[in-house]
Write an enzyme that holds these catalytic residues in place. Structure first.
Site, PDB file in Angstrom:
ATOM      1  N   LYS A 160      32.575 -35.764  31.692  1.00  0.00           N
ATOM      2  CA  LYS A 160      33.894 -35.125  31.506  1.00  0.00           C
ATOM      3  C   LYS A 160      34.263 -34.152  32.627  1.00  0.00           C
ATOM      4  CE  LYS A 160      34.744 -35.464  26.564  1.00  0.00           C
ATOM      5  NZ  LYS A 160      35.043 -34.725  25.329  1.00  0.00           N
ATOM      6  N   ASP A 214      41.618 -34.130  23.884  1.00  0.00           N
ATOM      7  CA  ASP A 214      40.911 -33.407  22.810  1.00  0.00           C
ATOM      8  C   ASP A 214      41.747 -32.217  22.350  1.00  0.00           C
ATOM      9  OD1 ASP A 214      38.721 -35.071  22.726  1.00  0.00           O
ATOM     10  OD2 ASP A 214      37.498 -33.855  24.080  1.00  0.00           O
ATOM     11  N   GLY A 246      31.493 -28.308  25.664  1.00  0.00           N
ATOM     12  CA  GLY A 246      32.772 -28.891  26.059  1.00  0.00           C
ATOM     13  C   GLY A 246      33.800 -28.861  24.949  1.00  0.00           C
ATOM     14  N   TYR A 295      32.487 -35.734  13.089  1.00  0.00           N
ATOM     15  CA  TYR A 295      33.227 -36.689  12.251  1.00  0.00           C
ATOM     16  C   TYR A 295      32.361 -37.813  11.677  1.00  0.00           C
ATOM     17  CZ  TYR A 295      33.525 -39.761  16.374  1.00  0.00           C
ATOM     18  OH  TYR A 295      33.233 -40.557  17.447  1.00  0.00           O
TER      19      TYR A 295
HETATM   20  P1  NAP Z   1      27.779 -29.723  23.966  1.00  0.00           P
HETATM   21  O1  NAP Z   1      28.576 -29.488  25.209  1.00  0.00           O
HETATM   22  O2  NAP Z   1      26.405 -30.286  24.062  1.00  0.00           O
HETATM   23  O3  NAP Z   1      27.712 -28.315  23.166  1.00  0.00           O
HETATM   24  C1  NAP Z   1      27.019 -28.198  21.967  1.00  0.00           C
HETATM   25  C2  NAP Z   1      27.045 -26.748  21.478  1.00  0.00           C
HETATM   26  O4  NAP Z   1      26.402 -26.723  20.204  1.00  0.00           O
HETATM   27  C3  NAP Z   1      26.307 -25.767  22.379  1.00  0.00           C
HETATM   28  O5  NAP Z   1      27.029 -24.569  22.436  1.00  0.00           O
HETATM   29  C4  NAP Z   1      24.974 -25.558  21.661  1.00  0.00           C
HETATM   30  O6  NAP Z   1      24.426 -24.283  21.785  1.00  0.00           O
HETATM   31  C5  NAP Z   1      25.371 -25.744  20.216  1.00  0.00           C
HETATM   32  N1  NAP Z   1      24.229 -26.193  19.410  1.00  0.00           N
HETATM   33  C6  NAP Z   1      23.507 -27.335  19.585  1.00  0.00           C
HETATM   34  N2  NAP Z   1      22.523 -27.404  18.668  1.00  0.00           N
HETATM   35  C7  NAP Z   1      22.624 -26.260  17.913  1.00  0.00           C
HETATM   36  C8  NAP Z   1      21.871 -25.751  16.825  1.00  0.00           C
HETATM   37  N3  NAP Z   1      20.830 -26.415  16.319  1.00  0.00           N
HETATM   38  N4  NAP Z   1      22.249 -24.554  16.292  1.00  0.00           N
HETATM   39  C9  NAP Z   1      23.293 -23.857  16.808  1.00  0.00           C
HETATM   40  N5  NAP Z   1      24.035 -24.302  17.850  1.00  0.00           N
HETATM   41  C10 NAP Z   1      23.696 -25.484  18.404  1.00  0.00           C
HETATM   42  O7  NAP Z   1      28.562 -30.699  22.984  1.00  0.00           O
HETATM   43  P2  NAP Z   1      30.167 -30.897  22.837  1.00  0.00           P
HETATM   44  O8  NAP Z   1      30.638 -31.934  23.770  1.00  0.00           O
HETATM   45  O9  NAP Z   1      30.804 -29.568  22.877  1.00  0.00           O
HETATM   46  O10 NAP Z   1      30.259 -31.546  21.370  1.00  0.00           O
HETATM   47  C11 NAP Z   1      29.902 -30.782  20.244  1.00  0.00           C
HETATM   48  C12 NAP Z   1      30.258 -31.504  18.952  1.00  0.00           C
HETATM   49  O11 NAP Z   1      31.651 -31.753  18.890  1.00  0.00           O
HETATM   50  C13 NAP Z   1      29.562 -32.856  18.778  1.00  0.00           C
HETATM   51  O12 NAP Z   1      29.106 -32.942  17.446  1.00  0.00           O
HETATM   52  C14 NAP Z   1      30.667 -33.854  19.018  1.00  0.00           C
HETATM   53  O13 NAP Z   1      30.480 -35.044  18.291  1.00  0.00           O
HETATM   54  C15 NAP Z   1      31.869 -33.100  18.498  1.00  0.00           C
HETATM   55  N6  NAP Z   1      33.113 -33.608  19.095  1.00  0.00           N
HETATM   56  C16 NAP Z   1      34.003 -34.211  18.260  1.00  0.00           C
HETATM   57  C17 NAP Z   1      35.170 -34.713  18.765  1.00  0.00           C
HETATM   58  C18 NAP Z   1      36.156 -35.365  17.828  1.00  0.00           C
HETATM   59  O14 NAP Z   1      37.041 -36.104  18.293  1.00  0.00           O
HETATM   60  N7  NAP Z   1      36.075 -35.103  16.534  1.00  0.00           N
HETATM   61  C19 NAP Z   1      35.463 -34.615  20.138  1.00  0.00           C
HETATM   62  C20 NAP Z   1      34.536 -33.975  20.975  1.00  0.00           C
HETATM   63  C21 NAP Z   1      33.346 -33.472  20.435  1.00  0.00           C
HETATM   64  P3  NAP Z   1      23.437 -23.848  22.985  1.00  0.00           P
HETATM   65  O15 NAP Z   1      24.337 -23.378  24.077  1.00  0.00           O
HETATM   66  O16 NAP Z   1      22.617 -22.769  22.376  1.00  0.00           O
HETATM   67  O17 NAP Z   1      22.616 -25.059  23.348  1.00  0.00           O
END
Ligand code: NAP
Length: 279
Positions: free
Chosen positions: A74, A110, A135, A220
């Site tokens: 991304k 998004d 992200g 989701y």
């Molecule tokens: P990412 O960049 O990997 O960020 C994940 C975040 O979650 C980080 O801040 C991380 O904290 C935190 N985290 C991970 N494991 C954790 C735990 N066990 N306890 C507390 N915090 C934790 O991922 P992302 O791209 O932002 O995506 C995150 C979520 O959003 C995913 O589940 C994804 O499927 C969802 N999403 C959904 C959509 C949709 O269309 N519905 C679109 C985009 C993303 P640290 O900094 O401490 O590692």
């Protein structure tokens, strides 16, 4: 990319990521193409980071009409494009590639995926807490700013990351241990609650919904997460990550084809698939 991907050059779309895993995007976009009577197909293109530059060169050479971009590309894809929309600039990441006047541009739908479901609640959104600092949290901060939420805060397990996010968007950083409080809206952007090893987990204590009016879980799959189930049990309204997925996808389809798909029917397509696949 498949070697024969240029067989239907007038209507080729797809998604890049690595590892790509299972994505619902082909389901939504292929349904949309069929509904609209448009040619072509939307396919998965698993693409390793080292192949990203070559992939974008192929998009240009074959004039691929539309690409969805997911983890880990991304941000990495941005230098290979001719320009960015304001939303992509605001988030600092791209989830959509599209063509305008011969230029290959990047957008971030998004943000629309988050803004659309929240629009109906706009008047009640005095404060919002974003859980996570990845992200999706950046898209959430951009969406909350667009919606005009006065008090936006972010909390993350790793404190150093939350400070950078807060500085980038001009919002408050709240220590993870102090996140429970009075919030009009709490958004979960962590993977807690996702199908798999995190499924039974929630980013919020089940007995701490007293000061919360609305929750939005970006996870989701499953559609109803532990966080949402706990919120509902406490009488708190919920928005599902499926709504975000739906709206970011509808926005992509419109950017690529000019066609706005029927929201209700598209939601039914996704829900039916979730039921069939156990999500
Ligand atoms: P990412 O960049 O990997 O960020 C994940 C975040 O979650 C980080 O801040 C991380 O904290 C935190 N985290 C991970 N494991 C954790 C735990 N066990 N306890 C507390 N915090 C934790 O991922 P992302 O791209 O932002 O995506 C995150 C979520 O959003 C995913 O589940 C994804 O499927 C969802 N999403 C959904 C959509 C949709 O269309 N519905 C679109 C985009 C993303 P640290 O900094 O401490 O590692």
């Amino acid at each position: 990319m498949q070697p024969n991907a240029n067989k239907k050059p007038q209507g080729q779309y797809g998604i890049i990521g690595w590892p790509l895993g299972h994505s619902k995007s082909p389901l939504l976009h292929n349904w949309g193409l069929k509904q609209s009577g448009l040619p072509g197909a939307y396919v998965p293109w698993p693409t390793q980071p080292a192949k990203l530059k070559a992939f974008v060169a192929e998009v240009r050479a074959r004039h691929i009409k539309g690409v969805s971009v997911t983890i880990p590309h991304k941000q990495a894809v941005m230098p290979f494009l001719d320009g960015l929309t304001d939303r992509a600039k605001a988030v600092g990441a791209v989830n959509t590639l599209f063509w305008r006047e011969g230029k290959l541009l990047g957008d971030n739908t998004d943000v629309e995926g988050l803004v659309k479901p929240l629009e109906a609640h706009r008047g009640a959104l005095k404060s919002a807490l974003v859980l996570g600092a990845g992200g999706a949290a950046r898209a959430a901060c951009a969406a909350l700013k667009e919606l005009g939420v006065a008090d936006i805060a972010v909390a993350n397990r790793t404190a150093s990351k939350v400070e950078k996010l807060a500085a980038d968007f001009g919002v408050r950083a709240v220590p993870w241990e102090e996140r429970v409080g009075t919030w009009s809206l709490v958004l979960n952007t962590t993977p807690l609650g996702m199908l798999g090893e995190n499924q039974d987990q929630s980013p919020w204590p089940a007995d701490a919904f007293g000061g919360v009016s609305l929750v939005f879980d970006l996870v989701y799959n499953p559609v109803r997460t532990r966080f949402m189930a706990d919120a509902q049990a406490a009488g708190v309204a919920c928005l599902s990550g499926l709504s975000m997925f739906l709206h970011q996808g509808l926005a992509q389809f419109e950017i690529w084809t000019g066609v706005r798909l029927d929201e209700g029917r598209a939601r039914q397509v996704l829900m039916a698939d979730m039921i069939l696949t156990g999500g």
